[in-house]
Design a protein around this motif. Structure first.
Motif, short mmCIF file in Angstrom:
data_model
loop_
_atom_site.label_atom_id
_atom_site.label_comp_id
_atom_site.label_asym_id
_atom_site.label_seq_id
_atom_site.Cartn_x
_atom_site.Cartn_y
_atom_site.Cartn_z
N LEU A 189 -6.49 33.93 61.29
CA LEU A 189 -6.66 35.13 59.83
C LEU A 189 -6.46 35.16 59.11
N LEU B 56 -12.95 21.88 51.73
CA LEU B 56 -12.07 23.51 52.38
C LEU B 56 -12.52 23.98 53.46
N ALA C 227 -7.03 32.12 56.14
CA ALA C 227 -8.43 32.09 55.67
C ALA C 227 -8.55 32.93 54.23
N GLU C 228 -8.24 34.12 54.84
CA GLU C 228 -8.38 35.43 53.74
C GLU C 228 -7.24 35.32 52.71
N ALA D 252 -16.55 30.66 65.27
CA ALA D 252 -16.75 29.27 64.16
C ALA D 252 -16.59 30.02 63.12
N PHE E 8 -10.52 24.79 56.72
CA PHE E 8 -10.16 26.31 56.99
C PHE E 8 -10.81 25.95 58.56
N LEU E 9 -11.84 25.21 59.04
CA LEU E 9 -12.44 24.83 60.30
C LEU E 9 -11.44 24.17 61.13
N VAL F 25 -19.36 32.57 70.33
CA VAL F 25 -19.00 31.64 69.59
C VAL F 25 -19.47 30.87 68.22
N ILE G 97 -15.84 33.11 61.37
CA ILE G 97 -14.95 33.36 60.84
C ILE G 97 -13.77 32.84 59.69
N SER G 98 -13.77 31.62 60.61
CA SER G 98 -12.45 31.33 59.37
C SER G 98 -12.62 30.52 58.33
N VAL G 99 -13.91 30.71 57.73
CA VAL G 99 -14.57 30.21 56.56
C VAL G 99 -14.44 31.29 56.01
N PRO G 100 -13.43 31.14 54.90
CA PRO G 100 -13.29 32.02 53.90
C PRO G 100 -13.97 33.03 52.43
N THR G 101 -13.86 33.66 52.81
CA THR G 101 -15.00 35.09 51.52
C THR G 101 -14.65 33.58 50.03
N ILE G 102 -13.93 33.71 49.62
CA ILE G 102 -14.47 32.74 48.22
C ILE G 102 -14.63 30.96 48.51
N LEU G 103 -14.48 31.14 49.39
CA LEU G 103 -15.91 29.55 49.53
C LEU G 103 -17.28 30.31 49.65
N LEU H 27 -17.87 22.21 69.54
CA LEU H 27 -17.91 23.75 68.75
C LEU H 27 -17.49 23.73 67.13
N SER I 158 -3.77 33.85 66.30
CA SER I 158 -4.75 34.14 65.30
C SER I 158 -4.22 34.88 64.63
N GLY J 185 -8.74 27.13 62.44
CA GLY J 185 -9.38 28.10 63.54
C GLY J 185 -9.38 27.56 64.64
N ARG K 21 -15.50 41.16 65.39
CA ARG K 21 -13.96 40.00 66.45
C ARG K 21 -13.59 41.14 66.56
N ARG L 134 -15.19 22.18 75.56
CA ARG L 134 -16.19 22.65 73.91
C ARG L 134 -16.08 23.35 72.76
N ILE M 106 -6.81 32.46 50.90
CA ILE M 106 -7.38 31.29 50.36
C ILE M 106 -7.47 32.20 48.58
N ILE N 47 -21.62 24.04 58.15
CA ILE N 47 -21.12 23.71 57.26
C ILE N 47 -21.79 23.27 55.98
N ASP O 171 -7.22 28.41 67.71
CA ASP O 171 -7.71 28.89 69.11
C ASP O 171 -6.63 27.64 70.25
N ALA P 146 -20.25 23.33 64.04
CA ALA P 146 -19.52 23.97 63.04
C ALA P 146 -19.47 23.65 61.56
#
Lengths: 281, 292, 323, 285
Positions: free
Chosen positions: C248, C292, C251-252, B120, C296-297, B116, B122-128, C10, C244, C300, B158, C6, C254, C18, C304, C14
């Motif tokens: 992904l 931001l 996110a990359e 949760a 992105f959450l 889980v 993984i969707s936070v990008p590297t830049i942030l 989550l 999916s 995600g 993942r 569920r 951005i 954050i 899903d 999350a």
């Protein structure tokens, strides 16, 4: 549908898997192809319908009622497949489309080859499901909700719904337990005979072959070592490799009356080490 | 052991992708080491009169806006990027393995929570992550390494999870466990070797992405601090004057692209070379060793 | 149905996580927030006055809850620099960034997925190798360099075929949609090419696996050609995985978007965030970072749920009983 | 006792006439075992009050259709899965009742496992030598390398594989039959008291199955005190190797008894149906 295979050679990545095979299937005849795994038997079956993997190259000749298959464009073979020929696969769990309901899967060949109304299609699918012994409500279910035996019946229904002239069955019983196995073989044989179609039945087990075919060819490492009427081959196999397959099938078959016999079954199998090396070809 | 290493390198060299990547990566390491002791021009020497000079004998690729020699800065920059890549790959590899160990653990509570958590975060990008870190830490190599390492570690876990779970549920692991194998022994004996091919490809992809991220983050002011030479720095400084001197943009971008391509191809080639299932030469070595 | 509840739980957890991370990151400064925001050499009473004004001397927990409460009401507080409400600022910047992301993603999918399919279907070894190399090179181009090259090619007044604006965003924004769209084309192309390359690679590998699966073979045996079977059956079965992957790549993407925004001087969230960080406008940064991350959450979560909906096997978890 | 096709070693003929009990005291006793899977609405009971014994040195076959619970039953007997109700005892010591149960530890040390799919039971990246040696290295940490090597070679020879040619190989270079025999060698290398083979032949060619049967026969010749539990749905295999048979139908034991008597005169209708549906006798006598 009469099938003539002559001088068929199949190579994958430069390595020959099938070396010059000749095989013929008369119209309405049920022919078996038997050999241990790795002998190339399912490659021959796929070559007949133009289903060889991309990296495989076939040469020689395969004629279905005169039409040449080797080298024919995929477009032309696609018109043939599902209309005049049907295929039953070994493991329905890995071939039935998981996102299609049973009804839509069985209707696929009808939709690809005949323009029928939805009602006509649904009616023919329902009739077909009933002929393979499945309850009507299965049509709305997904493959993962069915048992192994039920899934194979759906595979047979999809292959036979357009009453094709040729059925290719690639080890249809191997993934099933022995009780369901016998029911599936009997079902396939009766449906094929009703439709007067020809069949190529592939397996590694002589006992299944005895029930399913009238004639058969024995394949070993890509070469046919013996052909003949199935009953004759069982009685007195000429080639040593055929004998080995027959002995193995007998050793594992149930002896009537369950009497214990101390002695081991028929002729002794060749010494283990020798068998090892070749077996791993 | 040496025979095994020989088999790996030879099968790497046989593939076109492998050859190219070995050459480029070899050059990269060599240039980084050489730049410790020598560069065509000393980095600090900025020749005020000779600004934006065209490539010449003295300045092989010319000079930039401050008159500094482009080649020297690129050579020095390769050191920084090499450091970033190595640290990021180590960080991501460690985090990835830790997460995989948790996800395949026999204790299902730990396994589920880690799955889980990965989904949760993984969707936070590297830049942030980089920005959040940059505020307290200011621009630094550490920001890039931690930000990229964290993101790629999650990604590694993942991507490798399906294969890892397949192994964890396999019959050979059940046999090992029934014979008393501990979780750690199963992890490093069975799980890691079987997901190594996936790990290698993913880590080499991450290495490539780390180099790209360095140039992006540095340009945004949260990557390498302004004084330190790096490819991102060389690229960023040429931006302001691209209309006047378009040629200077070419070199840093080209270097980064070539290196990243090499890293990606290296991953694919390494996967097949190291894996006994994929590499018959390795299997022959094993047979010879047992016969000896 | 249980899965959806569920997954939503989550998502909320999350979000909270954050928010705590963002809140804490800004408080763990070498100095404290107020002195940093007031600037290095500002007089102590200025710093004190600032701390008072922002309520920074209240206990951390109170500050956090107050900020969270404000967020829920949509009030992100006022920016130190511009004095305008941050939520207005964020909304205005988002009106540039989100369309750019959507256009970039559209280009990436328009490029990546068809090329990926072509690569999976390619017969000859040479053709497959060419596609693979193209995907690798496409993915290896730094966003900054890609943008620069596009400007050199198409930038108005600079490029060889000077056709598209290479700088800025029209002052009156979306009131002049034509002009706004044109100014986003080049940046969107820059973002799209890079993301398209990685999408192509994922599509090729997902489809490549399925192309040799039993499902495709079954479809062919019913009467489809190999190409039809791979596209109609293979692609449909690969969709959950591709969805999916898009999530992904999003996110990359951005990082690339932020770089491109700065390069093309577009007043989006990216440029805004970077300038705010530069100017130490931490109150604004705090909310922008959170927004931001929340965005992105959300992506995600959507990915899903879409993944789950597309694959009936996951919906009914009816497996076979113990033997 | 059945001996193998190749009749490697003639064992003294065990009294297998009508009604005679196989030798050896009951080693593993399962009594009134219940088991169900899933929770709430999806709860499904798989085993209903099952009592089964396994005697020293005996080959017990557990047969039934798919979904009859035969695999679950045998895994509970070997302490690999917990039962909802009922008890399992190994040489008198309790196996059920939590991980620390005395009988369970002893049983774990004294048992070997063989699985259905040969290629999932061997680690693809381990050589045959390393796979077969694993149980020794886990159970006997201090054993010297040459002793390990000797016992691995001995185990491989017992299953009819020449050590020199197979030790250095990887599973990818093995046929189905060879891979399964390596897995069998691994299961017996620790000289276990009981081996559970869960449908070891259904994923293998008929020709190769005979070699697996020979391997089991050779093992039982060399180690007469070892019990073998064979889960199968194939009566031909059962007739060939089993001393006693337990027939399971939808989680209930419908019949138990010596192989000869059970196959010749089945008392339960389901057993009769199983025998009728099994693949019949083939070809020449």
């Amino acid at each position: 549908m009469a099938v003539e295979i002559s001088g068929l050679r199949i190579a994958i990545g430069g390595r020959d898997i099938v070396h010059g095979v000749d095989l013929s299937i008369g119209d309405g005849e049920r022919v078996g192809l038997i050999g241990s795994s790795g002998s190339g038997k399912s490659m021959i079956a796929r070559a007949m319908l133009g289903l060889l993997p991309v990296q495989a190259e076939a040469s020689g000749s395969i004629r279905l009622d005169g039409t040449q298959v080797v080298g024919a464009p995929d477009r032309a073979l696609a018109d043939l497949r599902g209309r005049y020929t049907g295929m039953v696969f070994q493991n329905p769990a890995a071939t039935l489309n998981p996102v299609l309901t049973v009804g839509r899967q069985v209707a696929l060949p009808l939709r690809l080859h005949y323009d029928l109304s939805r009602a006509e299609r649904a009616e023919r699918v329902a009739a077909m499901l009933e002929r393979v012994g499945l309850p009507a409500d299965v049509a709305s279910k997904y493959p993962h909700e069915l048992s192994g035996g039920q899934r194979q019946r759906v595979g047979i229904a999809a292959a036979l719904v357009t009453s094709p002239r040729l059925i290719v069955a690639d080890e249809p019983t191997t993934a099933l337990d022995s009780i369901t196995q016998r029911q599936i073989v009997d079902l396939l044989v009766s449906l094929v005979d009703d439709a007067g179609a020809s069949m190529l039945f592939i397996t590694h087990d002589f006992s299944v072959l005895a029930r399913a075919t009238t004639r058969c060819a024995v394949l070993d490492a890509g070469r046919i070592v013996e052909t003949g009427a199935t009953a004759d081959l069982l009685e007195h196999p000429a080639d040593a490799r055929t004998a080995r397959l027959v002995d193995a099938a007998r050793a594992l078959a149930l002896r009537p009356g369950g009497g214990d016999d101390g002695g081991s079954g028929g002729g002794d199998t060749a010494g283990d080490a020798a068998v090892e090396e070749k077996d791993m070809a | 052991m040496m025979a095994r290493f020989g088999a790996i390198v030879s099968s790497l060299w046989r593939r076109a992708g492998g050859r190219f990547s070995l050459v480029v990566l070899g050059l990269w390491v060599l240039v980084s080491l050489v730049s410790l002791v020598w560069t065509p021009q000393p980095l600090w020497r900025t020749d005020g009169y000779d600004v934006w000079a065209a490539p010449s004998a003295e300045h092989w690729l010319g000079t930039d806006g401050t008159g500094a020699d482009i080649v020297s800065w690129l050579m020095a920059g390769s050191r920084t990027d090499l450091l970033i890549v190595i640290l990021t790959v180590l960080f991501a590899g460690a985090l990835g393995l830790l997460l995989i160990a948790a996800m395949t653990a026999r204790n299902s509570v730990l396994a589920n929570t880690s799955v889980v958590a990965v989904d949760a975060l993984i969707s936070v990008p590297t830049i942030l992550i980089a920005l959040i870190l940059a505020v307290p830490l200011g621009a630094s190599v550490a920001v890039i390494v931690v930000a990229c390492g964290f993101g790629y570690g999650l990604n590694l876990a993942r991507v490798a999870r399906p294969q890892a779970l397949l192994v964890a549920r396999s019959a050979y692991v059940e046999s090992a466990v029934s014979n008393g194998a501990s979780g750690v022994r199963v992890l490093f004996g069975h799980i890691v070797p079987n997901i190594l091919p996936v790990l290698l490809v993913q880590l080499s992809l991450s290495a490539g992405t780390a180099v790209l991220a360095e140039s992006g983050l540095t340009y945004l002011g949260v990557g390498v601090p302004s004084g330190t030479p790096s490819w991102g720095h060389s690229l960023a400084t040429t931006v302001r004057f691209i209309t006047v001197y378009p040629l200077t943009v070419l070199w840093p971008g080209l270097v980064v692209t070539v290196v990243v391509v090499a890293l990606n191809l290296f991953g694919d080639a390494l996967r097949d070379a190291v894996d006994p299932v994929g590499n018959p030469a390795l299997r022959r070595v094993a047979v010879e060793e047992t016969e000896a | 149905m249980r899965f959806i509840v569920r997954r939503l739980a989550l998502f909320v957890v999350a979000l909270l996580a954050i928010s705590v991370v963002v809140f804490a990151a800004l408080r763990v400064l070498p100095g404290d927030m107020a002195s940093v925001m007031a600037g290095l050499n500002s007089p102590p009473e200025r710093v004190e006055q600032l701390r008072e004004q922002l309520g920074l001397n209240r206990p951390l927990a109170v500050q956090y809850l107050d900020w969270l409460g404000a967020l829920l009401r949509g009030d992100f507080g006022t920016s130190m620099l511009t004095g305008r409400s941050i939520s207005g600022q964020v909304a205005q910047r988002a009106s540039v960034t989100f369309p750019l992301i959507v256009m970039g993603l559209a280009i990436a999918m328009a490029l990546g997925i068809p090329l990926g399919c072509a690569a999976a279907l390619a017969r000859g070894r040479r053709a497959r190798g060419a596609f693979q190399l193209a995907a690798v090179i496409g993915g290896a181009i730094p966003a900054l360099w890609g943008g620069l090259l596009l400007i050199l090619l198409f930038g108005r007044g600079v490029g060889l075929i000077g056709v598209l604006p290479s700088q800025g965003f029209p002052a009156d924004g979306w009131d002049a949609p034509g002009e706004a769209l044109v100014s986003l084309t080049l940046p969107a192309l820059a973002v799209g090419v890079i993301v398209g390359a990685s999408l192509m690679r994922y599509t090729r590998s997902a489809l490549g696996e399925l192309a040799s699966s039993g499902y495709v073979e079954m479809a062919m045996s019913c009467g489809m050609t190999r190409t039809q079977a791979v596209l109609r059956v293979g692609l449909r079965l690969a969709t959950p995985q591709l969805v999916s992957v898009v999530g992904l790549t999003f996110a990359e993407m951005i990082t690339g978007v932020m770089v491109i925004e700065n390069l093309f001087a577009l007043p989006g969230l990216g440029t805004g965030l970077v300038t705010d960080v530069g100017n130490r406008d931490l109150i604004a940064v705090q909310s922008e970072l959170f927004m931001l991350a929340a965005f992105f959450l959300l992506i995600g979560l959507a990915v899903d749920l879409a993944h789950r909906a597309l694959d009936p096997r996951l919906k009914t978890a009816a497996g076979e009983g113990g033997r | 006792m059945k001996n193998g096709l190749t009749g490697t070693a003639q064992r003294t003929e065990a009294p297998t006439g009508e009604g005679a009990e196989a030798p050896g005291a009951p080693m593993l006793r399962g009594a009134h075992i219940d088991k169900s899977f899933g929770r709430g609405a999806a709860r499904r009971q798989v085993l209903f009050d099952v009592s089964v014994d396994v005697r020293e040195g005996e080959c017990l076959a557990v047969i039934g259709g798919s979904g009859s619970g035969k695999s679950t039953l045998t895994r509970i007997l070997l302490g690999l899965e917990t039962a909802d109700a009922g008890t399992v005892a190994y040489r008198g010591a309790a196996v059920t009742g939590g991980r620390r149960a005395p009988g369970r530890q002893a049983l774990r040390r004294g048992s070997g496992l063989v699985f259905q799919d040969p290629f999932s039971s061997l680690d693809p990246r381990w050589t045959v030598a390393r796979s077969v040696a694993e149980p020794l290295r886990l159970r006997h940490r201090g054993m010297p390398a040459d002793e390990v090597g000797r016992r691995v070679a001995q185990a491989l020879r017992t299953v009819g594989l020449e050590p020199a040619t197979f030790l250095g190989r990887y599973p990818v270079d093995l046929s189905g039959g060879q891979a399964q025999r390596v897995a069998i060698a691994r299961a017996i290398v620790n000289e276990p008291k009981v081996v559970l083979a869960d449908e070891p032949m259904s994923a293998i060619d008929v020709a190769a199955r005979v070699q697996i049967l020979d391997a089991f026969a050779a093992i039982r010749d060399r180690r007469p005190d070892m019990a073998l539990i064979m889960v199968s749905h194939d009566l031909g295999v059962v007739q060939h190797i089993a001393d006693r048979v337990v027939v399971l139908h939808d989680g209930r034991v419908v019949e138990q008894g010596p192989t000869g008597r059970l196959l010749a005169a089945p008392s339960d209708p389901y057993t009769r149906e199983l025998i009728r549906a099994a693949t019949p006798f083939v070809g020449r006598p």
